[in-house]
Design a protein around this motif. Structure first.
Motif, PDB file in Angstrom:
ATOM      1  N   ARG A   1      22.598 -15.929  49.955  1.00 54.92           N
ATOM      2  CA  ARG A   1      22.124 -14.837  50.801  1.00 54.92           C
ATOM      3  C   ARG A   1      23.074 -14.616  51.978  1.00 54.92           C
ATOM      4  NH1 ARG A   1      19.865 -12.322  47.734  1.00 54.92           N
ATOM      5  NH2 ARG A   1      20.917 -10.780  49.017  1.00 54.92           N
TER       6      ARG A   1
ATOM      7  N   ARG B   1      16.331 -33.092  49.044  1.00 55.78           N
ATOM      8  CA  ARG B   1      15.648 -31.816  48.810  1.00 55.78           C
ATOM      9  C   ARG B   1      16.320 -31.153  47.618  1.00 55.78           C
ATOM     10  NH1 ARG B   1      19.113 -31.573  53.115  1.00 55.78           N
ATOM     11  NH2 ARG B   1      20.710 -29.943  53.045  1.00 55.78           N
ATOM     12  N   PRO B   2      15.664 -30.203  46.963  1.00 55.07           N
ATOM     13  CA  PRO B   2      16.320 -29.505  45.845  1.00 55.07           C
ATOM     14  C   PRO B   2      17.554 -28.749  46.335  1.00 55.07           C
ATOM     15  CG  PRO B   2      13.946 -29.127  45.814  1.00 55.07           C
ATOM     16  CD  PRO B   2      14.257 -29.781  47.122  1.00 55.07           C
TER      17      PRO B   2
ATOM     18  N   ALA C   1      19.088 -26.486  44.889  1.00 56.86           N
ATOM     19  CA  ALA C   1      18.989 -25.065  44.548  1.00 56.86           C
ATOM     20  C   ALA C   1      18.550 -24.228  45.746  1.00 56.86           C
ATOM     21  CB  ALA C   1      18.015 -24.858  43.388  1.00 56.86           C
ATOM     22  N   ASP C   2      17.695 -24.798  46.610  1.00 64.32           N
ATOM     23  CA  ASP C   2      17.245 -24.041  47.774  1.00 64.32           C
ATOM     24  C   ASP C   2      18.411 -23.769  48.719  1.00 64.32           C
ATOM     25  OD1 ASP C   2      14.736 -24.200  46.680  1.00 64.32           O
ATOM     26  OD2 ASP C   2      14.017 -25.766  48.033  1.00 64.32           O
ATOM     27  N   ASP C   3      19.254 -24.775  48.937  1.00 67.52           N
ATOM     28  CA  ASP C   3      20.441 -24.576  49.771  1.00 67.52           C
ATOM     29  C   ASP C   3      21.368 -23.542  49.147  1.00 67.52           C
ATOM     30  OD1 ASP C   3      19.273 -26.664  51.111  1.00 67.52           O
ATOM     31  OD2 ASP C   3      21.059 -27.924  51.170  1.00 67.52           O
TER      32      ASP C   3
ATOM     33  N   VAL D   1      21.640 -24.824  56.980  1.00 67.11           N
ATOM     34  CA  VAL D   1      21.250 -25.967  56.137  1.00 67.11           C
ATOM     35  C   VAL D   1      21.898 -27.229  56.690  1.00 67.11           C
ATOM     36  CG1 VAL D   1      20.907 -24.620  54.031  1.00 67.11           C
ATOM     37  CG2 VAL D   1      23.157 -25.554  54.536  1.00 67.11           C
TER      38      VAL D   1
ATOM     39  N   THR E   1      20.564 -21.025  47.329  1.00 67.03           N
ATOM     40  CA  THR E   1      19.996 -19.693  47.560  1.00 67.03           C
ATOM     41  C   THR E   1      20.301 -19.214  48.969  1.00 67.03           C
ATOM     42  OG1 THR E   1      18.227 -20.061  45.952  1.00 67.03           O
ATOM     43  CG2 THR E   1      17.853 -18.356  47.612  1.00 67.03           C
ATOM     44  N   ILE E   2      20.166 -20.101  49.945  1.00 71.47           N
ATOM     45  CA  ILE E   2      20.458 -19.728  51.335  1.00 71.47           C
ATOM     46  C   ILE E   2      21.926 -19.332  51.470  1.00 71.47           C
ATOM     47  CG2 ILE E   2      20.656 -20.625  53.692  1.00 71.47           C
ATOM     48  CD1 ILE E   2      18.173 -22.370  53.037  1.00 71.47           C
TER      49      ILE E   2
ATOM     50  N   TYR F   1      23.731 -32.453  53.085  1.00 71.15           N
ATOM     51  CA  TYR F   1      22.898 -32.753  51.921  1.00 71.15           C
ATOM     52  C   TYR F   1      22.912 -34.252  51.619  1.00 71.15           C
ATOM     53  CZ  TYR F   1      20.706 -32.398  47.390  1.00 71.15           C
ATOM     54  OH  TYR F   1      19.833 -32.545  46.344  1.00 71.15           O
TER      55      TYR F   1
END
Length: 547
Positions: free
Chosen positions: A487, A476-477, A479-481, A469, A483-484, A472
């Motif tokens: 994981r 961008r949202p 939340a997507d980062d 990523v 999630t990455i 920031y």
């Protein structure tokens, strides 16, 4: 190479390996013990020796005699009446873990099932044809294994090759016929503690991985917040006796070695806040709990947890109808592990709060672009605070819930399986909290005002984050980062530090290389991503590159 249940019981690490996809085999000696125990049950039936669940009803019906002609029906009916789970199904790893723990228990040779029943469970595991098992509805055991056992007799449902199938259809696809259960087999299939022991093995694997991540992420935050390395002094830490504390101190010293940022601030503060200087004490205490939990779990896997237990010889069979199926010790251990991980996550959120708070961080407010139009990590910290609160609610001890079932016959319940389930949920929540801290720490490096190099180890992890990523900028949202990053933590390990070595099985336990490889997919033993070239437009130092 398969994990083999031989003369020795499986340990937690082997159970987790099968849960990750490693095949399971029963050795000749294990098969012989299972067959011998069946002969004992047949003698008990033939001689009319009273035995709970063999020739009597179950629960409060334990004094109702069941004739030989009705004992097949009793076994089948036990599965039907005990399959009362509710809620979403367990995941594949959780289901496999419970099944292998059950087979391990039968292989002790005191359950009295036929070899065909154990072989049926092994066949389902190895075909990855997994029964659909609702998550909730257990006060200790029973319901999860009932749903698993339904498939053995052609009932229930499975997930197989991406499809949901009826149990009978799945058996047909595997070239198998539904079993007709005999005396005691229905009770043996739902009894004991395989539900909690299987789930506990997963909890240990995931908690161990999470603690490894939390150490290195904490080191990143410590460096960004310009802590005093004296907090990890070996002589000082040696004054408190704790294997976990000693280990974490060593890991922190390794992670922060050669940090130019920390070298530039030596002696600037007398004492850091507790969320920084107690990292060895709190993380170390959690590792001590982890080691104690591993000991309890391995003892549980080595124990016979049926009711009744059959023993003796065919000439003189014995029946022990006592309380070995009650998992009080593992319930307490799961509650303890859950509390330890909840505390680790709570302190991670405190470090995160310091990273985003300009009053204490020395960094831009909320790690955001200046000017007031960007919020940066302001609300991500809210998410972490919410998860900490959820963990606090979940950490209430399941083992104290109590309750009364079966018409006062079962008037003490220790809720072992629920304790394991909520421990898994807390570990998952903690992983998300640490993932947010990881992103914030990486962002803090990008905005760091001290023009000095990071420690090589923390720099390697920062590189990995930036390969996944970019910095920031409210573009961008977030939340997507998040999630990455989650994981990364759920599926992999950080750059390696000194190995704890205090809960893994020793060389005599002979876990195969293949088992280790399979477990990597579950616990992240193998590294995810590469630690190669520096991402473009960054010189690897602590200077800000946000523009």
């Amino acid at each position: 190479m398969a994990v083999i249940r031989s003369d020795r019981p499986l340990n937690w690490f082997q159970v987790a390996a099968v849960a990750a996809g490693e095949p399971l085999e029963l050795s000749a000696s294990a098969r012989a013990r299972i067959a011998a125990s069946r002969e004992l049950v047949e003698q008990i039936v033939a001689r009319g020796i009273r035995a709970y669940g063999v020739n009597t009803g179950v629960g409060a019906l334990c004094d109702v005699i069941v004739s030989p002609s009705e004992q097949h029906t009793l076994s089948r009916n036990i599965l039907m009446s005990h399959a009362v789970g509710v809620g979403v199904p367990l995941g594949a790893a959780e289901t496999r873990a419970i099944m292998v723990a059950a087979v391990n228990n039968y292989a002790h040779g005191h359950s009295g099932i036929r070899l065909e029943v154990a072989d049926r469970l092994v066949a389902l595991i190895n075909a990855d044809c997994l029964p659909e098992v609702p998550t909730f509805g257990s006060v200790g055991y029973l319901s999860h294994m009932a749903h698993i056992a339904l498939v053995c007799i052609g009932e229930g449902h499975v997930r197989y090759r991406g499809e949901r199938l009826k149990g009978r259809d799945a058996l047909q696809m595997l070239g198998l016929e539904p079993l007709v259960l005999e005396a005691k087999e229905g009770l043996s299939l739902v009894n004991g503690t395989p539900c909690v022991t299987g789930l506990a093995a997963l909890a240990l694997a995931r908690a161990e991985r999470l603690l490894d991540w939390t150490d290195i992420v904490a080191a990143m935050s410590f460096e960004n917040l310009r802590g005093q390395l004296a907090a990890f002094d070996a002589e000082s830490l040696a004054l408190r006796i704790s294997p976990g504390l000693k280990l974490v101190g060593e890991r922190m010293r390794t992670a922060l070695a050669d940090s130019g940022i920390l070298a530039a601030v030596v002696g600037q503060r007398t004492q850091d806040p507790l969320s920084l200087r107690t990292i060895p004490h709190v993380h170390g205490a959690a590792r001590d709990v982890l080691a104690a939990t591993a000991d309890v779990l391995n003892r549980e896997l080595a124990s016979i947890t049926d009711n009744p237990i059959v023993a003796g010889t065919p000439e003189a069979p014995r029946v022990y109808s006592q309380a070995h199926a009650v998992g009080a010790s593992i319930a307490l251990a799961m509650d303890s592990l859950a509390t330890a991980i909840a505390q680790i996550a709570a302190m991670a959120e405190r470090r995160l709060d310091r990273l985003v708070n300009p009053l204490v961080s020395g960094l831009p407010a909320f790690l955001a672009e200046p000017g007031g139009t960007c919020s940066g990590f302001m609300i991500a910290q809210y998410t972490a605070a919410s998860l900490v609160a959820q963990n606090r609610r979940l950490a209430m001890p399941a083992s104290l819930d109590g309750g009364i079932t079966s018409g006062l016959q079962e008037d003490h319940l220790c809720h072992a399986t629920p304790a394991a389930l909520k421990a898994l949920e807390i570990i998952d929540n903690a992983g998300r909290i640490v993932a947010i801290e990881l992103l914030a720490a990486a962002q803090a490096y990008d905005l760091q005002s001290i023009d000095a190099p990071r420690a090589p180890h923390t720099n390697a992890l920062w590189q990995r984050v930036r390969l996944a990523v970019p910095t920031y900028r409210d573009d961008r949202p977030l939340a997507d980062d998040m999630t990455i990053a989650f994981r990364m933590i759920a599926d992999g390990m950080p750059p390696p530090l000194p190995n704890p070595g205090n809960i893994r099985p020793g060389p005599d336990d002979s876990v195969s290389d293949a088992a280790l490889a399979a477990l990597a997919s579950l616990t992240g033993i193998a590294a995810v991503g590469k630690l190669g070239a520096e991402p473009a437009a960054n010189d690897g130092r602590g200077a800000a590159h946000a523009g």
